[in-house]
Design a protein around this motif. Sequence first.
Motif, mmCIF file in Angstrom:
data_model
loop_
_atom_site.group_PDB
_atom_site.id
_atom_site.type_symbol
_atom_site.label_atom_id
_atom_site.label_comp_id
_atom_site.label_asym_id
_atom_site.label_seq_id
_atom_site.Cartn_x
_atom_site.Cartn_y
_atom_site.Cartn_z
ATOM 1 N N ASP A 144 36.980 -50.768 39.528
ATOM 2 C CA ASP A 144 38.271 -51.105 40.298
ATOM 3 C C ASP A 144 38.344 -52.199 41.136
ATOM 4 O O ASP A 144 39.254 -52.794 41.092
ATOM 5 C CB ASP A 144 38.626 -49.643 41.063
ATOM 6 N N GLU A 145 37.279 -52.708 41.686
ATOM 7 C CA GLU A 145 37.288 -53.784 42.548
ATOM 8 C C GLU A 145 37.438 -54.941 41.562
ATOM 9 O O GLU A 145 38.167 -56.116 41.965
ATOM 10 C CB GLU A 145 36.092 -53.829 43.245
ATOM 11 N N ILE A 146 36.743 -55.101 40.175
ATOM 12 C CA ILE A 146 36.851 -56.164 39.586
ATOM 13 C C ILE A 146 38.449 -56.169 39.091
ATOM 14 O O ILE A 146 38.805 -57.382 38.849
ATOM 15 C CB ILE A 146 35.861 -56.091 38.316
ATOM 16 N N GLU A 147 38.947 -55.118 38.539
ATOM 17 C CA GLU A 147 40.259 -55.103 38.091
ATOM 18 C C GLU A 147 41.319 -55.325 39.342
ATOM 19 O O GLU A 147 42.276 -56.164 38.964
ATOM 20 C CB GLU A 147 40.404 -53.601 37.584
ATOM 21 N N ARG A 149 41.025 -57.449 41.543
ATOM 22 C CA ARG A 149 40.914 -58.880 41.634
ATOM 23 C C ARG A 149 41.279 -59.637 40.433
ATOM 24 O O ARG A 149 41.554 -61.108 40.503
ATOM 25 C CB ARG A 149 39.313 -59.359 41.977
ATOM 26 N N GLY A 150 41.706 -59.057 39.375
ATOM 27 C CA GLY A 150 42.404 -59.872 38.423
ATOM 28 C C GLY A 150 41.250 -60.160 37.369
ATOM 29 O O GLY A 150 41.742 -60.950 36.452
ATOM 30 N N PHE A 151 40.181 -60.039 37.170
ATOM 31 C CA PHE A 151 39.071 -60.408 36.318
ATOM 32 C C PHE A 151 39.117 -59.658 35.185
ATOM 33 O O PHE A 151 38.761 -60.093 33.934
ATOM 34 C CB PHE A 151 37.794 -60.089 37.110
ATOM 35 N N VAL A 152 39.803 -58.600 35.009
ATOM 36 C CA VAL A 152 39.822 -57.846 33.697
ATOM 37 C C VAL A 152 41.268 -57.679 33.307
ATOM 38 O O VAL A 152 42.288 -57.488 33.856
ATOM 39 C CB VAL A 152 39.058 -56.472 33.991
#
Length: 152
Positions: A144-147, A149-152
């Motif tokens: 969720d944190e990665i998503e 931040r827009g990385f996925v």
Amino acid sequence: MSDSPNQPLRKTDVSAQASLGAADLLTKTNEPSVLSVEQLNIYVKQLLEGQIGQVWVKGEISNFKAHTSGHFYFSLKDSRSQITAVMFRGNNARLKFKPTDGMEVIVRGRITVYEPRGNYQLMCEMMEPVGAGALQKSLRTAKDEIESRGFV
């Protein structure tokens, strides 16, 4: 039991000595008796299964496999350790949920030793879900944190 210190113990000797401690069995004379692998596994089975009764264990399911036989094979783990487990068809038929990897559960079972391989495992008789496993939750949080931040 064999009176000669160099004679290996027979399977019946190991069974007859189940109430003795391992040190007593292996050092009955001045020289240790030589056990076959099978005899050692039989003795370990008698000790573990005879000394450890029913246990309740909380852990996270991993490596879950629903076999075509209807049996469930999986590992239960926490942050520091794991144990292989099995739940036979007759017991898992009573479950009101489908176990999955990452699910945190409490199981009731017994320690058993599978002699041909010398492995011990937890044979589960009952299982209840606790909620999503802590390790699975942390993975979801990281995802969720990665998503976010827009990385996925």
